[in-house]
Scaffold this motif. Structure first.
Motif, mmCIF file in Angstrom:
data_model
loop_
_atom_site.group_PDB
_atom_site.id
_atom_site.type_symbol
_atom_site.label_atom_id
_atom_site.label_comp_id
_atom_site.label_asym_id
_atom_site.label_seq_id
_atom_site.Cartn_x
_atom_site.Cartn_y
_atom_site.Cartn_z
ATOM 1 N N LEU A 1 0.832 -1.210 0.000
ATOM 2 C CA LEU A 1 0.000 0.000 0.000
ATOM 3 C C LEU A 1 0.866 1.260 0.000
ATOM 4 O O LEU A 1 0.523 2.257 -0.646
ATOM 5 C CB LEU A 1 -0.946 0.008 1.201
ATOM 6 C CG LEU A 1 -2.168 -0.897 1.090
ATOM 7 C CD1 LEU A 1 -2.976 -0.875 2.386
ATOM 8 C CD2 LEU A 1 -3.062 -0.474 -0.075
ATOM 9 N N TYR A 2 1.973 1.222 0.725
ATOM 10 C CA TYR A 2 2.883 2.377 0.727
ATOM 11 C C TYR A 2 3.384 2.657 -0.692
ATOM 12 O O TYR A 2 3.402 3.805 -1.148
ATOM 13 C CB TYR A 2 4.076 2.122 1.656
ATOM 14 C CG TYR A 2 5.224 3.072 1.392
ATOM 15 C CD1 TYR A 2 5.170 4.396 1.826
ATOM 16 C CD2 TYR A 2 6.335 2.653 0.658
ATOM 17 C CE1 TYR A 2 6.213 5.281 1.543
ATOM 18 C CE2 TYR A 2 7.380 3.527 0.371
ATOM 19 C CZ TYR A 2 7.318 4.840 0.817
ATOM 20 O OH TYR A 2 8.329 5.710 0.529
ATOM 21 N N LEU A 3 3.795 1.592 -1.395
ATOM 22 C CA LEU A 3 4.320 1.765 -2.751
ATOM 23 C C LEU A 3 3.257 2.302 -3.702
ATOM 24 O O LEU A 3 3.541 3.151 -4.559
ATOM 25 C CB LEU A 3 4.877 0.437 -3.274
ATOM 26 C CG LEU A 3 6.179 -0.028 -2.620
ATOM 27 C CD1 LEU A 3 6.472 -1.481 -2.984
ATOM 28 C CD2 LEU A 3 7.351 0.875 -3.031
ATOM 29 N N ILE A 4 2.025 1.829 -3.550
ATOM 30 C CA ILE A 4 0.927 2.332 -4.391
ATOM 31 C C ILE A 4 0.678 3.809 -4.106
ATOM 32 O O ILE A 4 0.587 4.638 -5.021
ATOM 33 C CB ILE A 4 -0.360 1.501 -4.170
ATOM 34 C CG1 ILE A 4 -0.205 0.111 -4.779
ATOM 35 C CG2 ILE A 4 -1.568 2.205 -4.789
ATOM 36 C CD1 ILE A 4 -1.389 -0.802 -4.543
ATOM 37 N N ARG A 5 0.574 4.148 -2.822
ATOM 38 C CA ARG A 5 0.309 5.549 -2.455
ATOM 39 C C ARG A 5 1.444 6.457 -2.918
ATOM 40 O O ARG A 5 1.206 7.557 -3.414
ATOM 41 C CB ARG A 5 0.133 5.677 -0.936
ATOM 42 C CG ARG A 5 -1.174 5.153 -0.415
ATOM 43 C CD ARG A 5 -1.426 5.658 0.988
ATOM 44 N NE ARG A 5 -0.364 5.301 1.915
ATOM 45 C CZ ARG A 5 -0.271 4.141 2.537
ATOM 46 N NH1 ARG A 5 -1.189 3.221 2.343
ATOM 47 N NH2 ARG A 5 0.729 3.886 3.377
ATOM 48 N N ARG A 6 2.677 6.001 -2.754
ATOM 49 C CA ARG A 6 3.825 6.804 -3.166
ATOM 50 C C ARG A 6 3.795 7.044 -4.672
ATOM 51 O O ARG A 6 4.087 8.139 -5.156
ATOM 52 C CB ARG A 6 5.113 6.078 -2.775
ATOM 53 C CG ARG A 6 6.388 6.859 -3.017
ATOM 54 C CD ARG A 6 6.512 8.002 -2.057
ATOM 55 N NE ARG A 6 7.809 8.657 -2.167
ATOM 56 C CZ ARG A 6 8.067 9.871 -1.717
ATOM 57 N NH1 ARG A 6 7.113 10.552 -1.105
ATOM 58 N NH2 ARG A 6 9.263 10.404 -1.853
ATOM 59 N N SER A 7 3.431 6.020 -5.423
ATOM 60 C CA SER A 7 3.383 6.140 -6.883
ATOM 61 C C SER A 7 2.276 7.094 -7.324
ATOM 62 O O SER A 7 2.491 7.936 -8.211
ATOM 63 C CB SER A 7 3.178 4.764 -7.521
ATOM 64 O OG SER A 7 4.280 3.917 -7.235
ATOM 65 N N TYR A 8 1.088 6.989 -6.713
ATOM 66 C CA TYR A 8 0.018 7.944 -7.036
ATOM 67 C C TYR A 8 0.449 9.371 -6.679
ATOM 68 O O TYR A 8 0.121 10.323 -7.385
ATOM 69 C CB TYR A 8 -1.270 7.598 -6.279
ATOM 70 C CG TYR A 8 -2.084 6.495 -6.913
ATOM 71 C CD1 TYR A 8 -2.449 6.539 -8.249
ATOM 72 C CD2 TYR A 8 -2.514 5.398 -6.166
ATOM 73 C CE1 TYR A 8 -3.203 5.524 -8.832
ATOM 74 C CE2 TYR A 8 -3.266 4.380 -6.741
ATOM 75 C CZ TYR A 8 -3.606 4.453 -8.064
ATOM 76 O OH TYR A 8 -4.349 3.455 -8.650
ATOM 77 N N GLY A 9 1.209 9.503 -5.596
ATOM 78 C CA GLY A 9 1.706 10.815 -5.196
ATOM 79 C C GLY A 9 2.625 11.404 -6.254
ATOM 80 O O GLY A 9 2.548 12.597 -6.576
ATOM 81 N N TYR A 10 3.497 10.581 -6.826
ATOM 82 C CA TYR A 10 4.387 11.048 -7.895
ATOM 83 C C TYR A 10 3.581 11.445 -9.138
ATOM 84 O O TYR A 10 3.882 12.459 -9.789
ATOM 85 C CB TYR A 10 5.390 9.959 -8.273
ATOM 86 C CG TYR A 10 6.614 9.905 -7.379
ATOM 87 C CD1 TYR A 10 7.375 11.047 -7.147
ATOM 88 C CD2 TYR A 10 7.025 8.715 -6.788
ATOM 89 C CE1 TYR A 10 8.510 11.005 -6.331
ATOM 90 C CE2 TYR A 10 8.149 8.667 -5.975
ATOM 91 C CZ TYR A 10 8.888 9.814 -5.748
ATOM 92 O OH TYR A 10 10.000 9.779 -4.945
ATOM 93 N N ILE A 11 2.568 10.638 -9.485
ATOM 94 C CA ILE A 11 1.746 10.958 -10.657
ATOM 95 C C ILE A 11 1.056 12.308 -10.458
ATOM 96 O O ILE A 11 1.022 13.149 -11.367
ATOM 97 C CB ILE A 11 0.713 9.840 -10.917
ATOM 98 C CG1 ILE A 11 1.425 8.579 -11.416
ATOM 99 C CG2 ILE A 11 -0.336 10.285 -11.934
ATOM 100 C CD1 ILE A 11 0.534 7.361 -11.520
ATOM 101 N N TYR A 12 0.525 12.517 -9.254
ATOM 102 C CA TYR A 12 -0.113 13.798 -8.937
ATOM 103 C C TYR A 12 0.886 14.942 -9.100
ATOM 104 O O TYR A 12 0.592 15.968 -9.736
ATOM 105 C CB TYR A 12 -0.658 13.757 -7.505
ATOM 106 C CG TYR A 12 -1.129 15.106 -6.983
ATOM 107 C CD1 TYR A 12 -2.362 15.620 -7.369
ATOM 108 C CD2 TYR A 12 -0.339 15.851 -6.113
ATOM 109 C CE1 TYR A 12 -2.799 16.851 -6.901
ATOM 110 C CE2 TYR A 12 -0.765 17.080 -5.637
ATOM 111 C CZ TYR A 12 -1.998 17.574 -6.028
ATOM 112 O OH TYR A 12 -2.419 18.795 -5.568
ATOM 113 N N TYR A 13 2.079 14.768 -8.540
ATOM 114 C CA TYR A 13 3.107 15.813 -8.618
ATOM 115 C C TYR A 13 3.453 16.121 -10.079
ATOM 116 O O TYR A 13 3.576 17.286 -10.473
ATOM 117 C CB TYR A 13 4.359 15.365 -7.863
ATOM 118 C CG TYR A 13 5.578 16.214 -8.154
ATOM 119 C CD1 TYR A 13 5.723 17.472 -7.569
ATOM 120 C CD2 TYR A 13 6.553 15.769 -9.047
ATOM 121 C CE1 TYR A 13 6.830 18.262 -7.859
ATOM 122 C CE2 TYR A 13 7.662 16.558 -9.341
ATOM 123 C CZ TYR A 13 7.787 17.799 -8.746
ATOM 124 O OH TYR A 13 8.874 18.585 -9.052
#
Length: 441
Positions: free
Chosen positions: A331-343
């Motif tokens: 879940l951390y990796l998924i959230r981190r990846s969505y965070g990068y996409i948002y950025y």
């Protein structure tokens, strides 16, 4: 979003025809996305956008008496809108309604994950709030230019995100002011632990250092509780204590595992690490290497993994639920990846990719000139010759005041010309300051 087989096929034959047309349009958008032989232009994107809207109008007429219908047509239509949205960013039309679609999808994913894990701070919410407000203005300003179906749908998507955001803000409001810094520090440490846990080379020293920071916070408690200066137990004490205990348990778990992942979930873990690393690299080199449409395949891959969960849990090939360590790490990796996409989406400049080489050179030139100015300027106008030569060479690329690519006038002229003017102004100010200094001497 991901294509999933569990959505039903349309029962109405008219919708079946729309589905086939949308699948062809999505295939055309994918082909355009993959073509790296030339820059994407408005003239490539707008005809496909208009054709999608024709199908949308047909669908709206068919569903006038069944607005809650949801089948494969909706999923393929979502894919078309996602791609079109990213294309609008690629051609520099970031401030038009279609560009908002992909961002609302990403924000919704991010907020859903924050609600699920209950691990966030005010800083996380503030940026999302600002972005949603900006998207509202864009959609409102586009009312007269785009299909009412599109602008209404976008407004609804923004409000769905706002509801989730408000829920998260209300949760944070339960914390007393004196607990907010402690809460934010614990959030930061927990994220650092999760990052250390997913590095290629595990560092016991790094994790123990983070564990020591949590223990320092723990040492400030009195009888297991946080106490305010007047001796009271502040509001939100139980929540922050629970977060602290979670951090202590997580640090112990991470030290015990040392980054070794169980075999049944290792493939999924490696895929997510690769996605995270790819997005992290893009975030560092975005100005020079990102075509926004590249994010489509990455997000679709992420969505598929996220949607593969059962009741919120990851399961192995035999249907067994993942243990807590696996669950949290994935879940951390998924959230981190969505965070990068948002950025990457919010950092997208309103400049066509055809003009990005010029825009990026001007950005670099502006940074250099600012650094020269902040370090005390130049001692002689001659020191500015390299900057002036580069500026003039970029200015000479204009034809009748515009930057052209072939016969096309790419989007983002205003942004590039404004940046060019700023560089000329900085160069002029530095030269005048140097000349004045020389006259004094």
């Amino acid at each position: 979003m991901a294509d999933t087989p569990n959505l039903p096929a349309p029962l109405d034959s008219r919708e079946q025809h729309i589905l086939e047309n949308l699948q062809q349009l999505r295939a055309a958008l994918n082909l355009l996305k993959q073509d790296r032989t030339t820059y994407v232009k408005s003239s490539d994107v707008m005809p496909l956008h208009e054709q999608v809207l024709v199908e949308v109008k047909k669908l709206a007429d068919i569903r006038a008496d069944k607005p809650t219908e949801d089948n494969q047509v909706d999923r393929v239509l979502d894919g078309c809108f996602q791609l079109l949205s990213l294309f609008f960013m690629t051609i520099g039309r970031n401030n038009e309604a279609p560009a908002a679609y992909a961002l609302t999808s990403t924000i919704k994913r991010l907020l859903d994950h924050l609600i699920e894990v209950d691990l966030y701070s005010e800083k996380d919410l503030a940026h999302c709030s600002q972005t949603l407000e900006r998207l509202r203005h864009i959609v409102k300003a586009s009312d007269a230019s785009y299909s009412p179906y599109l602008t209404t749908q976008l407004s609804n998507r923004i409000e769905v995100c706002q509801i989730s955001l408000t829920t998260l803000q209300e949760r944070l409001a339960r914390l007393a002011p004196e607990l907010v810094p402690i809460h934010e520090k614990l959030i930061s440490i927990l994220r650092s632990l999760s990052l250390a846990n997913t590095k290629a080379k595990f560092s016991t020293t790094e994790v123990k250092g983070l564990q020591a920071q949590i223990q320092e916070v723990d040492a400030t408690r009195v009888d297991g509780k946080f106490v305010s200066t007047n001796g009271d137990i502040p509001a939100g004490n139980d929540d922050v204590c629970a977060l602290l205990n979670k951090g202590l348990r997580w640090s112990e778990m991470v030290l015990e595992r040392k980054g070794v992942f169980p075999e049944p979930f290792n493939s999924k873990y490696q895929t997510l690490v690769d996605i995270r690393n790819k997005l992290e690299k893009l975030s560092l080199t975005q100005a020079w290497s990102l075509r926004e449409t590249d994010l489509y395949d990455v997000q679709r891959q992420l969505d598929r993994i996220d949607e593969s969960r059962t009741d919120g849990n990851f399961v192995d090939a035999d249907g067994n639920f993942a243990e807590l360590y696996v669950q949290r790490t994935l879940l951390y990796l998924i959230r981190r990846s969505y965070g990068y996409i948002y950025y990457l989406m919010v950092s997208s400049e309103p400049v066509s990719e055809a003009l990005l080489p010029v825009y990026n050179q001007l950005q670099t030139l502006k940074r250099c000139l600012l650094e020269v100015k902040e370090s005390g300027g130049v001692s002689s106008p001659r020191e500015l010759y390299p900057y002036s030569m580069k500026l003039n060479s970029l200015d000479n690329m204009r034809v009748d005041g515009k930057f052209m690519v072939g016969r096309e006038i790419p989007e983002g002229q205003g942004s590039v010309i404004e940046l060019l003017s700023e560089c000329f102004d900085l160069s002029y100010d530095l030269r005048v300051a140097a000349e004045n200094e020389s006259e004094k001497e």
